[in-house]
Write a protein that holds these residues in place. Structure first.
Motif, PDB file in Angstrom:
ATOM      1  N   ASP A  95      47.850  26.559  44.943  1.00 22.00           N
ATOM      2  CA  ASP A  95      48.627  27.682  45.467  1.00 22.00           C
ATOM      3  C   ASP A  95      49.906  27.221  46.145  1.00 22.00           C
ATOM      4  O   ASP A  95      50.850  27.995  46.305  1.00 22.00           O
ATOM      5  CB  ASP A  95      47.781  28.490  46.470  1.00 22.00           C
ATOM      6  CG  ASP A  95      46.839  29.466  45.784  1.00 22.00           C
ATOM      7  OD1 ASP A  95      47.143  29.887  44.662  1.00 22.00           O
ATOM      8  OD2 ASP A  95      45.804  29.792  46.384  1.00 22.00           O
ATOM      9  N   VAL A 146      42.707  31.186  36.554  1.00 23.91           N
ATOM     10  CA  VAL A 146      43.890  31.700  37.242  1.00 23.91           C
ATOM     11  C   VAL A 146      45.082  31.776  36.289  1.00 23.91           C
ATOM     12  O   VAL A 146      45.810  32.776  36.252  1.00 23.91           O
ATOM     13  CB  VAL A 146      44.224  30.829  38.468  1.00 23.91           C
ATOM     14  CG1 VAL A 146      45.585  31.201  39.041  1.00 23.91           C
ATOM     15  CG2 VAL A 146      43.145  30.991  39.540  1.00 23.91           C
ATOM     16  N   GLU A 150      47.117  35.192  35.062  1.00 15.69           N
ATOM     17  CA  GLU A 150      48.541  35.349  35.367  1.00 15.69           C
ATOM     18  C   GLU A 150      49.423  35.377  34.124  1.00 15.69           C
ATOM     19  O   GLU A 150      50.524  35.950  34.154  1.00 15.69           O
ATOM     20  CB  GLU A 150      48.996  34.227  36.301  1.00 15.69           C
ATOM     21  CG  GLU A 150      48.380  34.320  37.681  1.00 15.69           C
ATOM     22  CD  GLU A 150      48.917  33.301  38.667  1.00 15.69           C
ATOM     23  OE1 GLU A 150      48.671  33.474  39.881  1.00 15.69           O
ATOM     24  OE2 GLU A 150      49.580  32.342  38.233  1.00 15.69           O
ATOM     25  N   ALA A 350      40.235  36.545  40.439  1.00 19.21           N
ATOM     26  CA  ALA A 350      41.662  36.345  40.203  1.00 19.21           C
ATOM     27  C   ALA A 350      42.411  37.666  40.067  1.00 19.21           C
ATOM     28  O   ALA A 350      43.560  37.781  40.507  1.00 19.21           O
ATOM     29  CB  ALA A 350      41.867  35.497  38.943  1.00 19.21           C
ATOM     30  N   THR A 355      48.982  36.732  44.158  1.00 22.52           N
ATOM     31  CA  THR A 355      49.397  35.449  43.592  1.00 22.52           C
ATOM     32  C   THR A 355      49.360  34.318  44.605  1.00 22.52           C
ATOM     33  O   THR A 355      48.929  33.203  44.302  1.00 22.52           O
ATOM     34  CB  THR A 355      50.819  35.576  43.022  1.00 22.52           C
ATOM     35  OG1 THR A 355      50.817  36.586  42.015  1.00 22.52           O
ATOM     36  CG2 THR A 355      51.291  34.264  42.429  1.00 22.52           C
ATOM     37  N   ARG A 358      45.653  33.311  45.069  1.00 23.97           N
ATOM     38  CA  ARG A 358      44.729  33.558  43.951  1.00 23.97           C
ATOM     39  C   ARG A 358      43.811  32.359  43.710  1.00 23.97           C
ATOM     40  O   ARG A 358      42.604  32.531  43.515  1.00 23.97           O
ATOM     41  CB  ARG A 358      45.521  33.904  42.694  1.00 23.97           C
ATOM     42  CG  ARG A 358      44.653  34.343  41.522  1.00 23.97           C
ATOM     43  CD  ARG A 358      45.484  35.043  40.458  1.00 23.97           C
ATOM     44  NE  ARG A 358      45.838  36.387  40.896  1.00 23.97           N
ATOM     45  CZ  ARG A 358      47.081  36.867  40.879  1.00 23.97           C
ATOM     46  NH1 ARG A 358      48.088  36.102  40.480  1.00 23.97           N
ATOM     47  NH2 ARG A 358      47.313  38.104  41.280  1.00 23.97           N
ATOM     48  N   ASN A 362      39.687  32.108  44.730  1.00 22.11           N
ATOM     49  CA  ASN A 362      38.660  31.695  43.774  1.00 22.11           C
ATOM     50  C   ASN A 362      37.830  30.544  44.329  1.00 22.11           C
ATOM     51  O   ASN A 362      36.630  30.454  44.061  1.00 22.11           O
ATOM     52  CB  ASN A 362      39.325  31.276  42.460  1.00 22.11           C
ATOM     53  CG  ASN A 362      39.526  32.433  41.507  1.00 22.11           C
ATOM     54  OD1 ASN A 362      38.689  32.706  40.653  1.00 22.11           O
ATOM     55  ND2 ASN A 362      40.638  33.126  41.666  1.00 22.11           N
ATOM     56  N   ASN A 426      47.433  44.508  43.239  1.00 24.86           N
ATOM     57  CA  ASN A 426      47.882  43.794  44.440  1.00 24.86           C
ATOM     58  C   ASN A 426      49.329  44.165  44.706  1.00 24.86           C
ATOM     59  O   ASN A 426      50.264  43.468  44.275  1.00 24.86           O
ATOM     60  CB  ASN A 426      47.756  42.286  44.229  1.00 24.86           C
ATOM     61  CG  ASN A 426      46.347  41.874  43.830  1.00 24.86           C
ATOM     62  OD1 ASN A 426      45.455  41.794  44.662  1.00 24.86           O
ATOM     63  ND2 ASN A 426      46.139  41.604  42.546  1.00 24.86           N
TER      64      ASN A 426
END
Length: 434
Positions: A95, A146, A150, A350, A355, A358, A362, A426
């Motif tokens: 992240d 992830v 995305e 996810a 973001t 995320r 997890n 989100n």
């Protein structure tokens, strides 16, 4: 000009085969970059699936080689789950520094550490090395999910997640062959731990198809809220998903990790029979995953997950309470219908997290899974001696009730995520520049 599929291939209309293939295609078109990413992630997911399944399959032989008792074996399987502590550090890095960088690093380090597990000389050292190696393998599994969430279109996330589940299942299926190898001599269980090293040259090719996700790039350019503050603002969803995956792990960890030992010691299965049982009864699960990956996008996640979990509960109860051919039949039932829930379950965390956190989120739901799984294994170990005269199978069969509770939590706390953009689920992500 002939009509083409969303992958740009001719669509064979008017035939049963064409209709079947058409029904399994992704609901949304996936572009060239998406296809390259998907194929690369499939390779990495298969390798991670192999490494993640090794302890479950060979632990009964490892314990015999080191002279460990059933309780020591069960405890070792539980302690291995502590890999999630290091995993949390690694996914937090994803992240902060990017999904691609951390994924490729872990995908390269994991096989090397896994190979070293075959060089250990005691159950304690084997367990310690497994904790270290599985942390990298678990991180790979999380980041694959992830990136899929995305990068893939909103109406094809479950379909792509199903591809990852199928790839991991393929890797897990290959491990089943290790049972026949490990049964040949006391030290033969060490050889399957060298196989992941063969994935390193393939990784060099696969990494070319993986790019940093656009969503992470946009989020990284903005002023970022501290991680734990961001997680606190989404704690209700985080606790809900953690409870769901935790209740599943409470049942599935004892049921899966003690199954080979149960079949070998209580039902007289040989190594070759264990291999056949693992391959033949889990093979229908591939079809279940394919169907579930399509239904998850077209019909919704919650109903599919609920039906799948209830079928697993019934199937596992039957396996541990039956004899002879009925064991095979119950295993096929659980694999066929239960596996349909896996694509939707794999991407649920996810989808429900922004973001910025995320990957970390997890990791925390993975922590919940590990903790509940640890409690499940330890509970079986101690309650079997006290209340079931050492009969672990009797205790494990009743753990299926936790899956019913997981279904109740799912419907009570989580929204439907199918066919919805991540920015809709989100809203804070919708403020990022495009």
């Amino acid at each position: 000009m002939p009509e083409t599929t969303r992958f740009g291939q001719p669509r064979h209309c008017g035939t049963r085969a064409g209709a079947a293939l058409g029904a399994l295609r992704p609901p949304d078109r996936i572009g060239a970059r998406g296809v390259r990413t998907l194929l690369s992630l499939v390779v990495i997911a298969a390798t991670a699936g192999y490494q993640g399944s090794l302890p479950t399959v060979v632990m009964t032989y490892v314990a015999d080689d080191f002279g460990a008792s059933d309780r020591q074996q069960t405890t070792a399987l539980a302690v291995i789950r502590l890999d999630i502590v290091l995993t949390l550090v690694l996914v937090r890095a994803a992240d902060r520094y990017g999904r691609r960088r951390v994924l490729l690093t872990c995908a390269a380090v994991g096989p090397v550490l896994t190979s070293l597990c075959g060089r250990t000389n005691s159950l304690a050292s084997f367990t310690a090395m497994q904790i270290l190696s599985r942390a990298f393998v678990t991180t790979v599994a999380i980041l694959v999910t992830v990136i899929v969430v995305e990068e893939m279109p909103a109406r094809s996330r479950a379909w792509a997640g199903g591809c990852m589940v199928a790839a991991a299942a393929l890797g897990s299926g290959i491990v089943q062959g290790a049972a026949s190898i490990a049964d040949r001599s006391p030290g033969a269980w060490r050889w399957p731990f060298l196989v992941p090293l063969l994935s390193l040259p393939v990784l060099l090719l696969a990494q070319r198809g993986i790019h940093e996700t656009d969503r992470f790039t946009r989020a990284d350019a903005e002023l970022r809220v501290p991680t734990f503050e961001a997680l606190r603002s989404h704690r209700r969803r985080l606790f809900a998903v953690g409870a769901i995956v935790g209740l599943i792990a409470f049942q599935s960890n004892p049921a899966r990790q003690l199954r080979n030992d149960y079949l070998r010691t209580e039902r007289g299965f040989t190594g070759n029979q264990l291999t056949l049982f693992g391959v033949l009864t889990n093979a229908p699960g591939v079809f279940g995953v394919l169907v579930g990956s399509v239904l998850g996008d077209r019909r919704g996640r919650r109903a599919l997950i609920s039906i799948g979990l209830l079928c697993v509960a019934v199937g596992d109860f039957g396996i541990y309470r039956s004899h002879g051919n009925a064991i095979w039949a119950w295993s096929v039932f659980g694999a066929l219908f239960g596996s349909a829930a896996l694509p939707a379950l794999a991407i649920l965390t996810a989808e429900l997290m922004p973001t910025q956190v995320r990957s970390t989120a997890n990791g925390f739901t993975g922590l919940a899974s590990r903790l509940f799984g640890f409690v499940g294994l330890i509970t079986v170990s101690f309650t079997a001696d006290r209340f079931a005269h050492g009969n672990e199978a009797h205790i494990v069969s009743w753990f299926s009730a936790s899956l019913i509770l997981a279904v109740a939590v799912l419907w009570r706390t989580t929204p439907e995520t199918s066919r919805r953009e991540l920015e809709e689920l989100n809203p804070e992500d919708d403020l990022l520049p495009r």
